[in-house]
Design an enzyme around this catalytic site. Structure first.
Site, PDB file in Angstrom:
ATOM      1  N   SER A 265       7.309  47.639 -26.286  1.00  0.00           N
ATOM      2  CA  SER A 265       7.892  46.342 -26.630  1.00  0.00           C
ATOM      3  C   SER A 265       6.897  45.211 -26.408  1.00  0.00           C
ATOM      4  CB  SER A 265       9.153  46.100 -25.801  1.00  0.00           C
ATOM      5  OG  SER A 265       8.767  45.670 -24.518  1.00  0.00           O
ATOM      6  N   LYS A 266       7.269  44.052 -26.902  1.00  0.00           N
ATOM      7  CA  LYS A 266       6.396  42.890 -26.783  1.00  0.00           C
ATOM      8  C   LYS A 266       6.125  42.556 -25.318  1.00  0.00           C
ATOM      9  CE  LYS A 266       7.299  40.907 -31.246  1.00  0.00           C
ATOM     10  NZ  LYS A 266       7.394  39.731 -32.080  1.00  0.00           N
TER      11      LYS A 266
END
Ligand code: GLU
Length: 507
Positions: A265-266
């Site tokens: 994920s970011k």
């Protein structure tokens, strides 16, 4: 295979910086297009104005360019289908939404958000899931349940949306290049909103299908997160009567965290200590997220590592130039399962590219760091230093620690090395080496090495003891390339003076 020219699009929504998974999607589109002599198009999908982030579009374009990819058409380039930003294509979509209503494939719905929330809550209380679909649409506030007259009135005064009329109990089978056949029963799908009167804008689904059709897209290569929307998209093509020219689909698997548990994920970058974005990103609120570029990755290394996340050539080869990737890439060799990201392997790729870089180019990258330290040296000298240390470096930012002694004499001497190698007679030996080096005129590294080694042997001294002490005098520690390579670069006088200084301090 059709004979149509291959046309693919990268269609990001400017909702933030581009995740490395997004760059991989762009890369696979690019490789596929180039391999087939086709077009690579940039379409910006910005119909969701609430999620629009300033600067994101520029960032996306800069990232793609940094990787060495170029668009043939699209935002910033132009082309036969301008505009390529969906917000600027606003006037196009209503007609298509109306066309679906007219053909009985869609309908107007007037349910207020409050009414929908209330219904959802009622379902939840009964522990049932609420799906807006065939099972309830006849009870809702829609054009299916009112006279034409009333509909006209309501359209004029109320807010409305157009919803797709998802067929009941139909099995849809779709061929995906990576996943083979994907089969879904439409009973699991809802009547998706296609168009909204609040902003007179289409949702992603409608805009995506209409634009892919109008822009003559032949292949849709995108992330797995869009796989659940695929049946709807195929049904939309059917409803429009466009199934014949529908693009082929390929859904890429997710990038996984280094431990393989879940999607990369970011947020993982900052948490796990590696970049997840191609370039550094400064959010509108001033938050900074690191980027591969700023961390010191070469774009070629970044592209290479991305290409191997989910694809392989079927051989042992791991290093590929963009041209080789264009030649070898195939969607059939893209894996269905998630691709685990390994940050150590990412560094390994950079090291490999570092080794291949010409010294001159590296010198240009190193010079600004040297200038900052107040060091002025010719490009030629710096290039020679780069040549001697690049094998040991991962990033340009490693250079100073690996090579400072080429620019400044050691001010201190590694204590552990002193303890191990500086013995009673060491000072005498070092002064002898200084003498040998002085005597070679003009200086020649092979000759210096030969004479030094001969002297050590003829005096029955330990090669390790003497050479390590010599290194300590010149480098200050036990690292670096061959002492005679170092001496050749530093020059005789400098080496002799470093030996004399070390002897003075350590004797
Ligand atoms: N706008 C979508 C995204 O941001 C594009 C999906 C597609 O390629 O169809 O991922």
């Amino acid at each position: 295979m059709s004979l149509k020219k291959v046309r693919v699009r990268f269609a990001p929504s400017p909702t933030g910086p581009l995740h490395m998974g997004g760059v991989r999607t762009a890369l696979f589109n690019y490789l596929f297009a180039k391999q087939h002599g086709g077009d690579f198009i940039l379409r910006i999908e910005d119909t969701d104005s609430a999620r629009h982030v300033p600067g994101a579009e520029r960032y996306i374009i800069d990232s793609i360019h940094w990787c060495g990819m170029k668009f043939n058409e699209g935002v910033g380039v132009g082309g036969p289908h301008v505009p390529y930003r969906q917000s600027e294509r606003k006037a196009i979509y209503l007609k298509y939404a109306k066309q679906l209503v007219a053909s009985g494939n869609a309908y107007y719905a007037f349910d207020t958000p409050e009414a929908l929330n209330k219904l959802r809550a009622e379902y939840e209380a009964k522990k049932e899931t609420f799906i807006y679909s065939y099972s309830i649409r006849n009870k809702m506030d829609t054009s299916l349940n009112m006279s034409d007259e009333l509909l006209k009135e309501r359209l004029a005064k109320d807010k409305w949306v157009v919803r797709f009329k998802m067929p009941e109990n139909e099995v849809v089978s779709i061929n995906d290049i990576i996943r083979d056949v994907v089969t879904v029963n439409t009973n699991t799908l809802d009547d998706k909103v296609l168009f909204k009167s609040v902003d007179m804008l289409p949702t992603y689904h409608l805009a995506n299908i209409v634009d892919d059709k109008l822009m003559e897209i032949t292949h849709v290569i995108r992330g797995e997160e869009w796989l659940p929307s695929l049946p709807l998209h195929v049904l939309l093509y059917r409803a429009f009567g466009w199934e014949e020219t529908m693009p082929r689909f390929a859904h890429l698997s997710l990038l996984l965290k280094p431990d393989g548990k879940g999607k990369l994920s970011k947020r993982d970058g900052d948490r796990l200590g590696f970049p997840v974005f191609p370039l550094e990103w400064k959010s509108p609120t001033g938050e900074i997220s690191r980027g591969y570029r700023e961390d010191g990755y070469f774009p070629e290394a970044f592209v290479n590592l991305l290409a191997l996340l989910g694809w392989n050539s079927g051989t042992e080869q791991e290093l590929f130039t963009m041209d080789e990737l264009i030649k070898l890439f195939s969607l059939e060799r893209v894996i269905k399962s998630g691709a685990r990201f390994n940050p150590d392997k990412a560094k390994w790729f950079n090291q490999q590219y570092m080794k291949q870089k010409p010294n001159k180019g590296l010198a240009l990258l190193y010079q600004p760091i040297l200038k900052e330290k107040g060091i002025e040296k010719s490009d030629k000298y710096v290039a020679a230093v780069c040549g001697l240390i690049k094998e040991r470096a991962t990033f340009i930012s490693d250079f100073w620690d690996l090579s400072s002694y080429f620019f400044v004499a050691p001010a201190t001497y590694d204590e552990k090395v002193v303890k191990e190698f500086w013995k009673e007679d060491t000072s005498i030996w070092m002064l002898k080496i200084a003498e040998i080096i002085k005597s070679i005129e003009p200086f020649d590294k092979e000759k210096a090495e030969h004479e030094t080694h001969e002297w050590i042997k003829s005096n029955e001294l330990s090669m390790g003891q003497v050479m390590n002490a010599f290194r300590l005098c010149v480098v200050g520690a036990s690292m670096g390339p061959s002492m005679f390579e170092i001496a050749a670069l530093l020059g005789k006088d400098e080496v002799v003076s470093r030996i004399e200084k070390a002897v003075e301090i350590l004797k």
